[in-house]
Design a protein around this motif. Sequence first.
Motif, PDB file in Angstrom:
ATOM      1  N   VAL A  32      37.545  38.968  41.623  1.00  0.00           N
ATOM      2  CA  VAL A  32      36.422  39.763  42.140  1.00  0.00           C
ATOM      3  C   VAL A  32      35.721  39.017  43.270  1.00  0.00           C
ATOM      4  O   VAL A  32      35.366  39.605  44.300  1.00  0.00           O
ATOM      5  CB  VAL A  32      35.434  40.091  41.001  1.00  0.00           C
ATOM      6  N   ALA A  33      35.540  37.724  43.093  1.00  0.00           N
ATOM      7  CA  ALA A  33      34.867  36.923  44.118  1.00  0.00           C
ATOM      8  C   ALA A  33      35.661  36.907  45.418  1.00  0.00           C
ATOM      9  O   ALA A  33      35.095  37.048  46.514  1.00  0.00           O
ATOM     10  CB  ALA A  33      34.658  35.501  43.602  1.00  0.00           C
ATOM     11  N   LEU A  34      36.973  36.754  45.318  1.00  0.00           N
ATOM     12  CA  LEU A  34      37.815  36.743  46.518  1.00  0.00           C
ATOM     13  C   LEU A  34      37.841  38.113  47.191  1.00  0.00           C
ATOM     14  O   LEU A  34      37.881  38.211  48.423  1.00  0.00           O
ATOM     15  CB  LEU A  34      39.234  36.304  46.152  1.00  0.00           C
ATOM     16  N   TYR A  35      37.809  39.167  46.391  1.00  0.00           N
ATOM     17  CA  TYR A  35      37.804  40.518  46.970  1.00  0.00           C
ATOM     18  C   TYR A  35      36.540  40.757  47.791  1.00  0.00           C
ATOM     19  O   TYR A  35      36.602  41.214  48.936  1.00  0.00           O
ATOM     20  CB  TYR A  35      37.917  41.565  45.865  1.00  0.00           C
ATOM     21  N   TYR A  36      35.391  40.437  47.226  1.00  0.00           N
ATOM     22  CA  TYR A  36      34.148  40.675  47.957  1.00  0.00           C
ATOM     23  C   TYR A  36      34.034  39.771  49.185  1.00  0.00           C
ATOM     24  O   TYR A  36      33.484  40.173  50.215  1.00  0.00           O
ATOM     25  CB  TYR A  36      32.948  40.488  47.034  1.00  0.00           C
ATOM     26  N   ALA A  37      34.551  38.562  49.092  1.00  0.00           N
ATOM     27  CA  ALA A  37      34.534  37.672  50.257  1.00  0.00           C
ATOM     28  C   ALA A  37      35.418  38.219  51.373  1.00  0.00           C
ATOM     29  O   ALA A  37      35.164  37.977  52.565  1.00  0.00           O
ATOM     30  CB  ALA A  37      34.997  36.274  49.852  1.00  0.00           C
ATOM     31  N   TYR A  38      36.437  38.973  50.998  1.00  0.00           N
ATOM     32  CA  TYR A  38      37.376  39.554  51.967  1.00  0.00           C
ATOM     33  C   TYR A  38      36.742  40.712  52.745  1.00  0.00           C
ATOM     34  O   TYR A  38      37.079  40.957  53.906  1.00  0.00           O
ATOM     35  CB  TYR A  38      38.620  40.029  51.213  1.00  0.00           C
ATOM     36  N   ASN A  86      32.727  39.586  28.985  1.00  0.00           N
ATOM     37  CA  ASN A  86      34.137  39.738  28.620  1.00  0.00           C
ATOM     38  C   ASN A  86      35.091  39.481  29.781  1.00  0.00           C
ATOM     39  O   ASN A  86      36.293  39.738  29.654  1.00  0.00           O
ATOM     40  CB  ASN A  86      34.375  41.145  28.060  1.00  0.00           C
ATOM     41  N   MET A  87      34.576  38.988  30.891  1.00  0.00           N
ATOM     42  CA  MET A  87      35.449  38.715  32.033  1.00  0.00           C
ATOM     43  C   MET A  87      36.174  37.383  31.852  1.00  0.00           C
ATOM     44  O   MET A  87      35.563  36.374  31.488  1.00  0.00           O
ATOM     45  CB  MET A  87      34.641  38.683  33.338  1.00  0.00           C
ATOM     46  N   ALA A  88      37.463  37.395  32.106  1.00  0.00           N
ATOM     47  CA  ALA A  88      38.230  36.150  32.085  1.00  0.00           C
ATOM     48  C   ALA A  88      37.942  35.372  33.364  1.00  0.00           C
ATOM     49  O   ALA A  88      37.462  35.930  34.355  1.00  0.00           O
ATOM     50  CB  ALA A  88      39.721  36.454  31.972  1.00  0.00           C
ATOM     51  N   ASP A  89      38.249  34.094  33.339  1.00  0.00           N
ATOM     52  CA  ASP A  89      37.983  33.264  34.515  1.00  0.00           C
ATOM     53  C   ASP A  89      38.739  33.786  35.735  1.00  0.00           C
ATOM     54  O   ASP A  89      38.188  33.836  36.840  1.00  0.00           O
ATOM     55  CB  ASP A  89      38.388  31.814  34.230  1.00  0.00           C
ATOM     56  N   GLN A  90      39.979  34.211  35.545  1.00  0.00           N
ATOM     57  CA  GLN A  90      40.758  34.726  36.674  1.00  0.00           C
ATOM     58  C   GLN A  90      40.167  36.025  37.197  1.00  0.00           C
ATOM     59  O   GLN A  90      40.194  36.289  38.411  1.00  0.00           O
ATOM     60  CB  GLN A  90      42.217  34.937  36.262  1.00  0.00           C
TER      61      GLN A  90
END
Length: 263
Positions: free
Chosen positions: A159-165, A150-154
């Motif tokens: 989430v990906a940018l947060y964990y990379a941070y 149920n996750m939207a593309d955004q």
Amino acid sequence: MSEDELYSPRNPWFSISVGVTAAIAVLSAIVGLIWLPLLQPNLKLAGIWDAICSAAGVPNLPRPAAAVPPAFKTSNVVVTPEMLTRQDQVSIGRGATLAQRCAICHGPQGVSDANSPNLAGQYAAVTYKELNDFKTGARVNVVMSPFAANMADQDMRDVALYYAYLPRVPSSQVNPNLPAPAIVVTGAPMRNIPPCGSCHGEIDIKAGSPWLGGQSAVYIKAQLQAFASGTRRNDISEQMRNIARQMTAEEIDQVARYYEAQP
């Protein structure tokens, strides 16, 4: 009998010899150019003309074949070196909120106490691709598949940018003095295995390849075994499946323990 009479059609022996020679030539052409090529079990020919061309050494022109759909879903993510490399503070903030649901397995700071992968400091493109693959069914997991459905593309990008941070945190098994196994440094060229470090860091980094340092040895080993058996198949162009199938059980164990010990 004069020479003119010898080679005259009125000479029955001359007529018979010419006829027999012509018949042998025609029969030889039929056998050599048509019949024998059509008998070849591994030679796919469309008809007589293809058989003649094949026997004469003329290459067949390739015919467009209908695309054969795979029996399973494949990843539809196109990873580029520029993908999700620009930090967006708003996106990171949204990702931090969304990632609260991930903390039970991946830790509140992206470092897992279980055998789930550590996500802190992981390349954003890697995390995004895996979430997208879980969503589409290219990668299947009893926990992650329904979570990502149920996750939207955004949402996945945030989430990906947060964990990379988040900063990478060394694992409890860190041992930077552990010598790198040969499979990591030089690979196994005779088995078409490139060095692990040529894609996963240390030697070079390939877009879409995860950073493995500090990951659980249990997790790394399980993923290599899944690639080898074909139960995991969301790798681009089957790269990891082709590699893992050629690795020995000892090499898989060495790679898993080595990367777990890296910061």
